[in-house]
Motif scaffolding. Structure first.
Motif, PDB file in Angstrom:
ATOM      1  N   PHE A 168     -45.064  21.059  10.015  1.00  0.00           N
ATOM      2  CA  PHE A 168     -44.762  21.984  11.115  1.00  0.00           C
ATOM      3  C   PHE A 168     -45.123  23.439  10.780  1.00  0.00           C
ATOM      4  O   PHE A 168     -45.087  24.300  11.663  1.00  0.00           O
ATOM      5  N   THR A 169     -45.481  23.688   9.521  1.00  0.00           N
ATOM      6  CA  THR A 169     -45.713  25.072   9.105  1.00  0.00           C
ATOM      7  C   THR A 169     -46.759  25.736   9.996  1.00  0.00           C
ATOM      8  O   THR A 169     -47.864  25.205  10.166  1.00  0.00           O
ATOM      9  N   GLY A 170     -46.409  26.882  10.553  1.00  0.00           N
ATOM     10  CA  GLY A 170     -47.340  27.651  11.378  1.00  0.00           C
ATOM     11  C   GLY A 170     -47.550  27.084  12.779  1.00  0.00           C
ATOM     12  O   GLY A 170     -48.317  27.625  13.558  1.00  0.00           O
ATOM     13  N   LYS A 171     -46.855  25.998  13.093  1.00  0.00           N
ATOM     14  CA  LYS A 171     -47.097  25.323  14.378  1.00  0.00           C
ATOM     15  C   LYS A 171     -46.159  25.850  15.466  1.00  0.00           C
ATOM     16  O   LYS A 171     -45.044  26.313  15.196  1.00  0.00           O
ATOM     17  N   ARG A 172     -46.638  25.739  16.723  1.00  0.00           N
ATOM     18  CA  ARG A 172     -45.802  26.065  17.880  1.00  0.00           C
ATOM     19  C   ARG A 172     -45.223  24.744  18.385  1.00  0.00           C
ATOM     20  O   ARG A 172     -45.974  23.847  18.786  1.00  0.00           O
ATOM     21  N   ALA A 173     -43.901  24.637  18.297  1.00  0.00           N
ATOM     22  CA  ALA A 173     -43.252  23.374  18.662  1.00  0.00           C
ATOM     23  C   ALA A 173     -42.512  23.512  19.992  1.00  0.00           C
ATOM     24  O   ALA A 173     -41.944  24.562  20.297  1.00  0.00           O
ATOM     25  N   GLY A 174     -42.542  22.428  20.752  1.00  0.00           N
ATOM     26  CA  GLY A 174     -41.680  22.301  21.929  1.00  0.00           C
ATOM     27  C   GLY A 174     -40.745  21.140  21.662  1.00  0.00           C
ATOM     28  O   GLY A 174     -41.160  20.147  21.033  1.00  0.00           O
ATOM     29  N   LEU A 175     -39.509  21.246  22.056  1.00  0.00           N
ATOM     30  CA  LEU A 175     -38.565  20.146  21.809  1.00  0.00           C
ATOM     31  C   LEU A 175     -37.775  19.888  23.091  1.00  0.00           C
ATOM     32  O   LEU A 175     -37.172  20.812  23.643  1.00  0.00           O
ATOM     33  N   ILE A 176     -37.834  18.650  23.560  1.00  0.00           N
ATOM     34  CA  ILE A 176     -37.097  18.299  24.778  1.00  0.00           C
ATOM     35  C   ILE A 176     -35.856  17.506  24.377  1.00  0.00           C
ATOM     36  O   ILE A 176     -35.947  16.519  23.647  1.00  0.00           O
ATOM     37  N   GLY A 177     -34.698  17.958  24.840  1.00  0.00           N
ATOM     38  CA  GLY A 177     -33.465  17.195  24.615  1.00  0.00           C
ATOM     39  C   GLY A 177     -32.459  17.940  23.773  1.00  0.00           C
ATOM     40  O   GLY A 177     -32.781  18.451  22.689  1.00  0.00           O
ATOM     41  N   THR A 178     -31.248  18.006  24.296  1.00  0.00           N
ATOM     42  CA  THR A 178     -30.175  18.695  23.571  1.00  0.00           C
ATOM     43  C   THR A 178     -28.937  17.799  23.513  1.00  0.00           C
ATOM     44  O   THR A 178     -27.811  18.241  23.735  1.00  0.00           O
ATOM     45  N   GLY A 179     -29.158  16.498  23.243  1.00  0.00           N
ATOM     46  CA  GLY A 179     -28.046  15.583  22.967  1.00  0.00           C
ATOM     47  C   GLY A 179     -27.703  15.690  21.483  1.00  0.00           C
ATOM     48  O   GLY A 179     -28.132  16.625  20.789  1.00  0.00           O
TER      49      GLY A 179
END
Ligand code: NAP
Length: 492
Positions: A168-179
């Motif tokens: 993940f280093t240097g990456k733009r992450a999207g994360l779906i879900g907040t359970g």
């Protein structure tokens, strides 16, 4: 076709392991555990994402008859749970009954021969006198139905298929879900990625996690004097029970639920100073409508400048971007799906089950109602145990459910033996009376009386009925499983 075994268990998770231990206690050795994955442990085999840990203290989240004095923390990391599953399976000699990489497609009761015919994914058929489905509630990963998601050009990782090689280093992450999964994963992804955008549809109630490394002294005491660990379990289980009591007896214990909400709000207020961010992270439904969780690192993560919370709703995925309903476009390299599991759409049951008179279990539940007897057997389904049946999920620790079910099996199979019978089927009147009673009790719970409309909780089925959890205390559940009227079953 192979010979008829005495029992087939589907699923080598903690449910399958527990029921296998019970079968062996009853002297039943001729059984096979079929598991679609390549190893045992169910949820603790499939999930190995960073940050994975139990969110029920480990003194309670374990078999009462197999305490583990070696937990490294009050809330053990997931890898220790996987080891614990292996340890229990070895110690109680159930591993040798397991067949991995063996998916089950369907099962059909044959009334003439009095056996189950179990169709496997490789086209072969297994036969058994008893069929026990231990596929769990949270076993069918859910990929969200978002326009364009299948054409996303970056990397996609579902929490149940974590790719430890992805950097993940240097990456733009999207994360779906907040359970509960998102709450554990978000701080971890934030540590690694250059940017993280969290897409929250429904905020979750989060209370502090009183977590700590197990002091050496406590571990030594647990090992040398098992009574000390039993005392810790009793104390902790009582606290969890009190929390549950408020949820299932909301009519009388509403203040307990409101107190839990105040703890959650204070936890949020202490962690986040920006009032607008706080507002967006505050649930708009009653505590207990949906599975709450515990974390100390979740809220503070949103204070980090590279972590963004999006609550506008996802309109679509386009190439390498997520576009929200207000038109905001965010380019990402990796999309993490902490989107949980499909319970009511693809579970209940997880594969086709046909009982007596050709009754299809999934259709039967949907066309009549989600019913069971004591959360484990179903009328019209002889010699069949379904561990994730309606009203089976009891208490906050899964072990409450499985150990209660082990008691049920002990009593039921004991009676079969006494009568020298081989066939059981719960009577329709007993299953109806049980289901009616559970439905009446649900009327006292937060799921009926609380404000749950916006919770999108998997406790509710597609018709909006809360048919998953057993609305009784865990003690009452255990007592009923040990004392249910034996003539609630027909035997032959
Ligand atoms: P979950 O509770 O079902 O959460 C899934 C999340 O994904 C929710 O926030 C959901 O939003 C979101 N989501 C799903 N589809 C979406 C869509 N189309 N668009 C936007 N958001 C979407 O699943 P989970 O977090 O994996 O947890 C499941 C259960 O596993 C927990 O309740 C808990 O029992 C267990 N668990 C336990 C532990 C542990 O430590 N012992 C850890 C993790 C999980 P909505 O809420 O709006 O649907």
């Amino acid at each position: 076709m192979t010979r008829t075994r005495e029992a087939i268990v589907v699923g080598a998770g903690l449910g399958g392991i527990g029921i296998a231990i019970q079968l062996k206690r009853l002297g039943i050795e001729d059984f096979e555990i079929l598991e679609r994955n390549d190893d045992l442990g169910g949820t603790w085999h499939v999930n190995h994402y960073p940050g994975l840990a139990v969110d029920i203290p480990s003194v309670t989240y374990s078999f009462s008859f197999e305490p583990n004095p070696h937990w490294s923390r009050w809330y053990a990391p997931g890898a220790e749970l996987k080891k614990y599953c292996e340890h229990v399976a070895e110690k109680y000699d159930v591993r040798r009954h397991m067949r991995f990489d063996t998916g089950v497609e369907s099962a059909r009761w044959d009334d003439d021969s009095g056996e189950w015919h179990v169709q496997l994914a490789d086209g072969s058929t297994e036969r058994s006198t008893y069929l026990i489905v231990a596929t769990g509630f949270l076993s069918q990963p859910k990929v969200p139905d978002i326009e364009g998601i299948e054409t996303f050009t970056g990397k996609v990782i579902h929490s149940t298929e974590w790719d430890h090689d992805y950097d993940f280093t240097g990456k733009r992450a999207g994360l779906i879900g907040t359970g509960a999964t998102g709450v554990q994963l978000i701080p971890e992804v934030a540590e690694r990625a250059a940017e993280l955008t969290v897409y929250q549809r429904t905020a979750i109630w989060v209370t502090p996690k009183l977590d700590f490394a197990m002091p050496g002294l406590a571990r030594r005491a647990f090992g040398a004097v098992p009574l000390t660990q039993r005392a810790a379990r009793l104390w902790n289980s009582t606290v969890l029970e009190a929390l549950l009591a408020g949820v299932v007896n909301f009519r009388r214990l509403r203040p307990a639920v409101k107190a839990a909400e105040r703890i959650g709000r204070r936890h949020l207020a202490r962690s986040i100073s920006d009032p607008e961010l706080r507002r967006r992270l505050t649930p708009d439904y009653d505590f207990g409508c949906k599975r709450p969780t515990f974390s100390n690192s979740y809220y503070p993560t949103f204070n980090k400048p590279h972590v963004h919370l999006e609550t506008g709703g996802i309109a679509r995925v386009d190439g390498d971007s997520i576009i929200t309903e207000d038109g905001t476009r965010t380019e990402i390299d990796v999309l993490v799906l902490a989107t949980g599991f499909s319970l009511w759409q693809t579970n209940f049951p997880a594969f086709e089950v046909i009982g007596r008179d050709g009754v299809n279990l999934g259709k039967h539940w949907r066309n009549t109602r989600f019913a069971s007897y004591q959360g484990i057997t179903v009328a019209k389904f002889p010699n069949y145990l379904h561990l994730a049946a309606p009203y089976s999920y009891a208490g906050l620790s899964f072990f409450t459910t499985i150990e209660a079910q082990m008691k049920h099996v002990d009593r039921l199979f004991g009676e079969l033996r006494r009568r020298q019978a081989t066939r059981f089927e719960v009577t329709e009147s007993a299953a109806d009376a049980f289901t009616d009673r559970m439905q009446r009790r649900i009327d006292d719970s937060v799921w009926t009386l609380g404000d749950c409309a916006t919770s999108r909780s998997y406790y509710f089925n597609e018709q909006g009925e809360a048919t998953l959890a057993r609305p009784t205390t865990t003690w009452q559940n255990h007592r009923e499983q040990e004392t249910f009227p034996l003539d609630d079953y027909d035997y032959a």
